[in-house]
Design an enzyme around this catalytic site. Structure first.
Site, PDB file in Angstrom:
ATOM      1  N   SER A 140       0.854  -1.187   0.000  1.00 47.15           N
ATOM      2  CA  SER A 140       0.000   0.000   0.000  1.00 47.15           C
ATOM      3  C   SER A 140       0.885   1.229   0.000  1.00 47.15           C
ATOM      4  CB  SER A 140      -0.895   0.018   1.243  1.00 47.15           C
ATOM      5  OG  SER A 140      -1.621   1.233   1.334  1.00 47.15           O
ATOM      6  N   TYR A 153      -2.646  -0.941  10.319  1.00 51.26           N
ATOM      7  CA  TYR A 153      -2.628  -1.313   8.901  1.00 51.26           C
ATOM      8  C   TYR A 153      -1.334  -0.821   8.264  1.00 51.26           C
ATOM      9  CZ  TYR A 153      -4.005  -1.479   3.965  1.00 51.26           C
ATOM     10  OH  TYR A 153      -4.061  -1.719   2.602  1.00 51.26           O
TER      11      TYR A 153
END
Length: 264
Positions: A140, A153
């Site tokens: 990401s 995350y």
């Protein structure tokens, strides 16, 4: 390299990026193994693929990472080899750090990090034996920068970068490639399924996600990066890419920028 005739094993293949990637790869004459927890959706994806006879379904749960050695044995039995493992499975987060139960932090780490590296380590001997193979990892943009509501995350994605950068240096001599793919906002269910502080799903789509890159377009760009054997690629909008470079070259400016993002 070319993806044609290669055997691809994709985790998180039942929706989003994994689904679009599977369908696009099937159009390019690849052989596929599709994995996730959702058998029904995996079969739906299989029916959308070209030549479904060259698509195998292998359910797995990354959170149950101690069982993944057996899953590798099953995967290898389908075609006798695997050329590319796409570590795409994972789950996101939408909660303030101060409001997030430690059990949620652990679950995110178990799925996104430990599950991914356990599967990688289980398949690694096959790649080393054949002096060939390619690990593709969907990380990401927050694997490069941290943003509000995604503390753990972001930590799981940063951890993946640390692990795979180290692994790349260790196995370079064995002709095993690693590509880290960093998505920005992509129009998938990632925010709908994201965990909140108590472990429940958010169940709503973020505006930024809704306005993100179409997953079918993302899949095409991802395949190009795989074929070019890029070590790291950012497939994202201009703002997300700017954030990565701002963090690198103007860290104080980045800190001011990131504090202005909504945390409610």
């Amino acid at each position: 390299m070319t993806v044609k005739n290669k055997v691809f094993w994709i985790t998180g293949a039942s929706s989003g990026i994994g689904k679009s990637l599977a369908i696009e790869l099937s159009r390019q004459n690849t052989k596929l193994i599709l994995s996730s927890r959702n058998i029904t959706e995996l079969n739906n994806v299989k029916q959308l693929c070209n030549n479904s006879k060259q698509v195998y379904i292998l359910p797995l749960d990354l959170e149950n990472y101690e069982s993944l050695n057996t899953k590798v044995e099953q995967a290898l039995s389908f075609y006798g080899k695997i050329d590319v493992l796409v570590n795409n499975g994972g789950i996101s987060q939408r909660s303030l750090a101060k409001e997030t139960n430690i059990s949620v932090d652990k679950r995110l780490m178990d799925i996104n990090y430990l599950g991914t590296i356990a599967l990688t380590k289980a398949l690694l001997p096959h790649f080393l034996q054949h002096k060939s193979g390619h690990f593709v990892v969907t990380t990401s943009i927050v694997g490069k920068i941290g943003t509000p509501l995604r503390s753990t995350y972001a930590a799981t994605k940063h951890a993946l970068h640390g692990f795979f950068d180290s692994l790349r240096a260790e196995i370079h001599k064995d002709n095993v490639k690693i590509t880290l793919v960093c998505p920005g906002f992509v129009t998938t269910n990632v925010s709908i399924n994201a965990l909140t502080g108590d472990g429940s799903s958010q169940k709503t789509m973020d505006a930024a996600t809704e306005n993100g890159i179409n997953p079918d377009r993302f899949a095409k760009l991802m395949i190009k990066a795989i074929e070019k054997e890029k070590e790291e690629v950012y497939i994202a909008g201009a703002k997300e890419k700017f954030g990565v470079y701002a963090k690198r070259y103007w860290p104080k400016l980045f800190s001011v920028m990131i504090r202005k993002l909504s945390v409610t």
